[in-house]
Every structure is written in structure tokens, then in C-alpha cells.
Design a protein around this motif. Structure first.
Motif, PDB file in Angstrom:
ATOM      1  N   ILE A   1       0.683  -1.191   0.013  1.00  0.00           N
ATOM      2  CA  ILE A   1       0.046  -0.164   0.076  1.00  0.00           C
ATOM      3  C   ILE A   1       0.788   1.023  -0.092  1.00  0.00           C
ATOM      4  CG2 ILE A   1      -1.710   1.125   1.292  1.00  0.00           C
ATOM      5  CD1 ILE A   1      -2.699  -1.376   2.597  1.00  0.00           C
ATOM      6  N   THR A   2       0.986   1.889  -1.019  1.00  0.00           N
ATOM      7  CA  THR A   2       1.752   3.018  -1.157  1.00  0.00           C
ATOM      8  C   THR A   2       1.011   4.464  -1.088  1.00  0.00           C
ATOM      9  OG1 THR A   2       1.574   3.189  -3.637  1.00  0.00           O
ATOM     10  CG2 THR A   2       3.344   2.024  -2.654  1.00  0.00           C
ATOM     11  N   ASP A   3       1.239   5.166   0.129  1.00  0.00           N
ATOM     12  CA  ASP A   3       0.692   6.515   0.051  1.00  0.00           C
ATOM     13  C   ASP A   3       1.376   7.732  -0.667  1.00  0.00           C
ATOM     14  OD1 ASP A   3      -1.106   8.529   0.975  1.00  0.00           O
ATOM     15  OD2 ASP A   3      -0.932   7.625   3.117  1.00  0.00           O
ATOM     16  N   THR A   4       0.755   8.955  -0.785  1.00  0.00           N
ATOM     17  CA  THR A   4       1.515   9.846  -1.246  1.00  0.00           C
ATOM     18  C   THR A   4       2.821  10.317  -0.944  1.00  0.00           C
ATOM     19  OG1 THR A   4       0.390  11.495  -0.139  1.00  0.00           O
ATOM     20  CG2 THR A   4      -0.806  10.683  -1.956  1.00  0.00           C
ATOM     21  N   ASP A   5       3.419   9.719   0.143  1.00  0.00           N
ATOM     22  CA  ASP A   5       4.808  10.144   0.393  1.00  0.00           C
ATOM     23  C   ASP A   5       5.683   8.965   0.273  1.00  0.00           C
ATOM     24  OD1 ASP A   5       3.563   8.423   2.374  1.00  0.00           O
ATOM     25  OD2 ASP A   5       4.424   9.380   4.005  1.00  0.00           O
ATOM     26  N   TYR A   6       5.376   7.850  -0.460  1.00  0.00           N
ATOM     27  CA  TYR A   6       6.151   6.811  -0.959  1.00  0.00           C
ATOM     28  C   TYR A   6       6.388   6.640  -2.247  1.00  0.00           C
ATOM     29  CZ  TYR A   6       8.325   2.170  -0.234  1.00  0.00           C
ATOM     30  OH  TYR A   6       9.074   1.296  -0.284  1.00  0.00           O
ATOM     31  N   ASP A   7       7.545   6.183  -2.648  1.00  0.00           N
ATOM     32  CA  ASP A   7       7.713   6.013  -4.082  1.00  0.00           C
ATOM     33  C   ASP A   7       7.140   4.607  -4.629  1.00  0.00           C
ATOM     34  OD1 ASP A   7       8.561   6.030  -6.797  1.00  0.00           O
ATOM     35  OD2 ASP A   7      10.629   6.491  -6.249  1.00  0.00           O
ATOM     36  N   PRO A   8       6.242   4.546  -5.428  1.00  0.00           N
ATOM     37  CA  PRO A   8       5.534   3.262  -5.770  1.00  0.00           C
ATOM     38  C   PRO A   8       6.514   2.686  -6.603  1.00  0.00           C
ATOM     39  CG  PRO A   8       4.409   5.142  -6.933  1.00  0.00           C
ATOM     40  CD  PRO A   8       5.598   5.760  -6.023  1.00  0.00           C
ATOM     41  N   ARG A   9       7.471   3.056  -7.291  1.00  0.00           N
ATOM     42  CA  ARG A   9       8.360   2.088  -8.085  1.00  0.00           C
ATOM     43  C   ARG A   9       9.333   1.332  -7.190  1.00  0.00           C
ATOM     44  NH1 ARG A   9      10.897   7.514 -11.085  1.00  0.00           N
ATOM     45  NH2 ARG A   9      11.111   8.002  -8.891  1.00  0.00           N
ATOM     46  N   LEU A  10       9.510   1.330  -5.998  1.00  0.00           N
ATOM     47  CA  LEU A  10      10.319   0.362  -5.293  1.00  0.00           C
ATOM     48  C   LEU A  10       9.540  -0.868  -4.896  1.00  0.00           C
ATOM     49  CD1 LEU A  10      11.415   3.214  -2.535  1.00  0.00           C
ATOM     50  CD2 LEU A  10      12.645   2.374  -4.405  1.00  0.00           C
ATOM     51  N   VAL A  11       8.358  -0.961  -5.241  1.00  0.00           N
ATOM     52  CA  VAL A  11       7.543  -2.337  -4.955  1.00  0.00           C
ATOM     53  C   VAL A  11       6.900  -2.777  -6.245  1.00  0.00           C
ATOM     54  CG1 VAL A  11       7.115  -1.705  -2.738  1.00  0.00           C
ATOM     55  CG2 VAL A  11       5.374  -0.990  -4.534  1.00  0.00           C
ATOM     56  N   THR A  12       6.959  -4.076  -6.400  1.00  0.00           N
ATOM     57  CA  THR A  12       6.510  -4.599  -7.682  1.00  0.00           C
ATOM     58  C   THR A  12       4.894  -4.380  -7.975  1.00  0.00           C
ATOM     59  OG1 THR A  12       7.752  -6.598  -6.938  1.00  0.00           O
ATOM     60  CG2 THR A  12       6.273  -7.025  -9.010  1.00  0.00           C
ATOM     61  N   TYR A  13       4.040  -4.433  -7.212  1.00  0.00           N
ATOM     62  CA  TYR A  13       2.786  -4.157  -7.492  1.00  0.00           C
ATOM     63  C   TYR A  13       2.086  -3.172  -6.322  1.00  0.00           C
ATOM     64  CZ  TYR A  13       3.080  -8.529  -9.960  1.00  0.00           C
ATOM     65  OH  TYR A  13       3.501  -9.543 -10.858  1.00  0.00           O
ATOM     66  N   PRO A  14       2.218  -1.880  -6.399  1.00  0.00           N
ATOM     67  CA  PRO A  14       1.775  -0.944  -5.645  1.00  0.00           C
ATOM     68  C   PRO A  14       0.226  -0.662  -5.737  1.00  0.00           C
ATOM     69  CG  PRO A  14       2.770   0.060  -7.786  1.00  0.00           C
ATOM     70  CD  PRO A  14       2.845  -1.291  -7.853  1.00  0.00           C
ATOM     71  N   ILE A  15      -0.376  -0.365  -4.736  1.00  0.00           N
ATOM     72  CA  ILE A  15      -1.889   0.014  -4.338  1.00  0.00           C
ATOM     73  C   ILE A  15      -1.812   1.312  -3.909  1.00  0.00           C
ATOM     74  CG2 ILE A  15      -4.007  -0.597  -3.425  1.00  0.00           C
ATOM     75  CD1 ILE A  15      -2.932  -3.509  -3.343  1.00  0.00           C
ATOM     76  N   PRO A  16      -2.116   2.638  -4.762  1.00  0.00           N
ATOM     77  CA  PRO A  16      -2.065   3.781  -3.889  1.00  0.00           C
ATOM     78  C   PRO A  16      -3.438   4.010  -3.433  1.00  0.00           C
ATOM     79  CG  PRO A  16      -2.691   3.774  -6.317  1.00  0.00           C
ATOM     80  CD  PRO A  16      -2.423   2.444  -6.281  1.00  0.00           C
ATOM     81  N   ALA A  17      -3.190   4.347  -1.857  1.00  0.00           N
ATOM     82  CA  ALA A  17      -4.109   4.084  -1.071  1.00  0.00           C
ATOM     83  C   ALA A  17      -3.522   4.841   0.196  1.00  0.00           C
ATOM     84  CB  ALA A  17      -4.939   2.971  -0.712  1.00  0.00           C
ATOM     85  N   ASN A  18      -4.416   5.184   1.262  1.00  0.00           N
ATOM     86  CA  ASN A  18      -4.087   5.680   2.365  1.00  0.00           C
ATOM     87  C   ASN A  18      -3.526   4.824   3.310  1.00  0.00           C
ATOM     88  OD1 ASN A  18      -3.791   7.020   4.870  1.00  0.00           O
ATOM     89  ND2 ASN A  18      -6.109   7.422   5.204  1.00  0.00           N
ATOM     90  N   ASP A  19      -2.310   4.661   3.978  1.00  0.00           N
ATOM     91  CA  ASP A  19      -1.757   3.630   4.644  1.00  0.00           C
ATOM     92  C   ASP A  19      -1.929   3.857   6.060  1.00  0.00           C
ATOM     93  OD1 ASP A  19      -0.109   5.750   4.837  1.00  0.00           O
ATOM     94  OD2 ASP A  19       1.635   4.340   4.558  1.00  0.00           O
ATOM     95  N   ASP A  20      -2.495   4.959   6.335  1.00  0.00           N
ATOM     96  CA  ASP A  20      -2.828   5.240   7.865  1.00  0.00           C
ATOM     97  C   ASP A  20      -4.189   5.121   8.266  1.00  0.00           C
ATOM     98  OD1 ASP A  20      -0.194   6.354   7.875  1.00  0.00           O
ATOM     99  OD2 ASP A  20      -0.911   8.442   7.361  1.00  0.00           O
ATOM    100  N   SER A  21      -5.194   4.565   7.539  1.00  0.00           N
ATOM    101  CA  SER A  21      -6.575   4.403   7.816  1.00  0.00           C
ATOM    102  C   SER A  21      -6.523   2.803   8.465  1.00  0.00           C
ATOM    103  CB  SER A  21      -7.431   4.546   6.919  1.00  0.00           C
ATOM    104  OG  SER A  21      -8.759   4.242   7.369  1.00  0.00           O
ATOM    105  N   ILE A  22      -6.671   2.522   9.559  1.00  0.00           N
ATOM    106  CA  ILE A  22      -6.746   0.763  10.037  1.00  0.00           C
ATOM    107  C   ILE A  22      -7.676   0.261   9.291  1.00  0.00           C
ATOM    108  CG2 ILE A  22      -7.192  -0.517  11.959  1.00  0.00           C
ATOM    109  CD1 ILE A  22      -5.589   1.452  13.515  1.00  0.00           C
TER     110      ILE A  22
END
Length: 291
Positions: free
Chosen positions: A228-249
Motif C-alpha cells: 500500500i503506497t501512500d502519497t509520501d512513498y515512491d511506488p516504483r520501489l515495489v512490484t505491485y503498488p496499491i495507491p491508497a491511504n496507509d494510515d487508516s486502519i
């Protein structure tokens, strides 16, 4: 004056006289046939007839609780992602430029994630987890942030996978014999042999910002990573990113449960295929072909 005398006559009238006398009104009232049917209307109205019994209320509450459907890869939609708060990103001061294709806009200094991209990437991750589980691979769920422990364990149990919920020990993949060798069961044929350790075929990372070492070890061992890649993380570092909020439980729980449901579906299909092959082999042994 006329209305006052009418109400005084209504109050002073005897019950027997009022029941026999026809009711006269200046306005014509149209009543339906159901209201004119005196058999369907109870003669006396009490609080018991107005308020349903307690057992009926409890039964309706149980039914409403049991009818809630779980979110699966087949019924997940943008409305459910929006209700879980997966569209809320970080502040624009922490914005990662690589996440520009996934950002819908900004509001009050907060980046808003486009949930259309989130839904597409989530379904792609579900297809990957389903295919790996169908081929007999193992899936590892990693969620080390406070509040993610229970949902990480639950997602792993749902698809019969593995989990790391406390802390990622450096060298878990690159130096598995030293880190995991003491926890592996010895070989019954040769107890002196070094216990064999296994590596996962897929890693589902719920908080990649705190587990950079795990991502580096997965890259060295060529293990695909869903994160789960938020707007403060580079999604190119993982194979299959999921753009979403990683702070919401709630949102992270939704993503983890959907991926676990896809993996469970793949394992179920694998079991069906194995049972079908076993039936075919039994049939071929019992009915040999004659040429």
C-alpha cells in the motif's frame, strides 16, 4: 361561536345517544374500503399493539447483523474504498513526485488519491495473489505498525498464509539459516543436517515506509511485493503498488481482507483441480484402455 357550541354539545352528549346519532360534518370525507372494514381494525388500541415484543426486535437485529456481506474482489467498488477513507493522502509538503499519476487533486493542503486507480491496482494485486495461491505458492503478510497486528494475523489465517506482525528481523530472507534455522523442524532421517528453510512466493506489505529492509531483501531474492503506497512513498520501489491511504486502519483492513479473499479463492480452485485429477487417475486405473 358555532364551533364552540358544537364541541360543547359533543362533550355533554351521552354515549348511548352519540352512538345512535349519525356523525354530521360539513366536509365530505372519502375513506378507502380497507378503513371501512371494521374486522381488520382492532377494537381497542394499547401499548402492546403499538410496540413489537422484545424477542422480535432482537431477532431483527440478529438478522441485520448476519446479512452484512464481506468485501471480496468481486464486489469491491469505489464506494467501499471511499467509505474506508482510502482516498486521503498526506500533506502536500510530504508529497512524492512519483505518485503524481495517482493523485486526483489537493484540498486544504492534503493530497486526494484517485480511487479509480486504487480499484484497478487492487484488482491487479488480487489477480496476482490468486494465481500464486493457485500454483501452490505461499503468501506472507507483513504489518508491523501499531494497530495493524490483529488485521495482519486475521488476513494470514483467512488464506492459510504466514504473517510478521511484530518486527521484521534483518536477514530473514538473505540469511534465513541463521535467523529462521533455530525455528525450523529438524530432518527426521538425519537430525544432524541443517534444517531447511523456505521463502515466501509473495509478500503483502501493509506499511512499506517502516519496512524498507524487507523490500530490499525481497528484491535480492526476486520475490514480488504487493504494498500500500501512500502519497509520501515512491511506488516504483515495489512490484505491485496499491495507491491508497496507509494510515487508516479500516482501509488497510479492507485491502488486506480483499487480497486474502483472492488468495483463498485460488487455494480453493487448486484443491478442486487436484481432486479432479485424482478422480481421473482413479478412473484410468480402474478402467484401463485396450488397444
Amino acid at each position: 361561536m358555532a364551533s364552540r357550541t358544537f364541541f360543547q354539545a359533543f362533550a355533554n352528549a351521552a354515549p348511548r345517544r352519540f352512538s345512535n346519532a349519525p356523525f354530521v360534518c360539513t366536509r365530505s370525507i372519502t375513506m378507502s374500503k380497507s378503513l371501512l372494514n371494521t374486522e381488520s381494525v382492532p377494537s381497542t388500541t394499547t401499548t402492546d399493539t403499538l410496540v413489537p415484543p422484545a424477542d422480535l426486535l432482537k431477532m431483527s437485529m440478529r438478522r441485520s447483523g448476519t446479512t452484512t456481506t464481506t468485501t471480496t474482489p468481486y464486489n469491491v467498488n469505489i464506494a467501499k474504498l471511499l467509505a474506508a477513507g482510502l482516498h486521503l493522502g498526506h500533506s502536500t509538503s510530504l508529497w512524492e513526485p512519483a505518485t503524481l499519476p495517482f493523485i486526483f487533486g489537493t484540498r486544504e493542503g492534503i493530497s486526494i488519491i484517485n480511487l479509480e486507480h486504487t480499484l484497478v491496482y487492487l484488482r491487479r494485486a488480487c489477480n496476482v495473489a490468486r494465481e500464486i495461491s493457485l500454483r501452490g505458492g505461499s503468501i506472507l503478510f507483513v504489518g508491523t505498525r501499531p494497530g495493524f497486528q490483529d488485521l495482519t494475523i486475521e488476513a494470514a489465517r483467512q488464506c492459510e498464509g504466514y504473517h510478521v506482525s511484530s518486527k521484521w528481523i534483518p536477514g530473514t530472507l538473505t540469511n534465513a539459516h541463521q535467523v529462521l534455522g533455530r525455528h525450523a523442524s529438524p530432518d527426521p532421517e538425519n537430525p544432524g543436517r541443517i534444517p531447511k528453510t523456505y521463502k515466501p512466493d509473495l509478500i503483502v506489505l501493509l506499511n512499506p515506509l517502516e519496512n524498507k529492509i524487507a523490500i530490499s531483501e525481497a528484491q535480492l531474492n526476486k520475490i514480488p511485493v504487493i504494498a500500500i503506497t501512500d502519497t509520501d512513498y515512491d511506488p516504483r520501489l515495489v512490484t505491485y503498488p496499491i495507491p491508497a491511504n496507509d494510515d487508516s486502519i479500516r482501509g488497510v483492513e479492507l485491502v488486506a481482507s480483499v487480497i486474502a479473499s483472492a488468495a483463498k479463492d485460488g487455494a480453493f480452485r487448486r484443491k478442486q483441480l487436484m481432486d479432479q485429477k485424482e478422480k481421473q487417475s482413479r478412473f484410468s486405473r480402474s478402467h484401463p484402455q485396450r488397444y
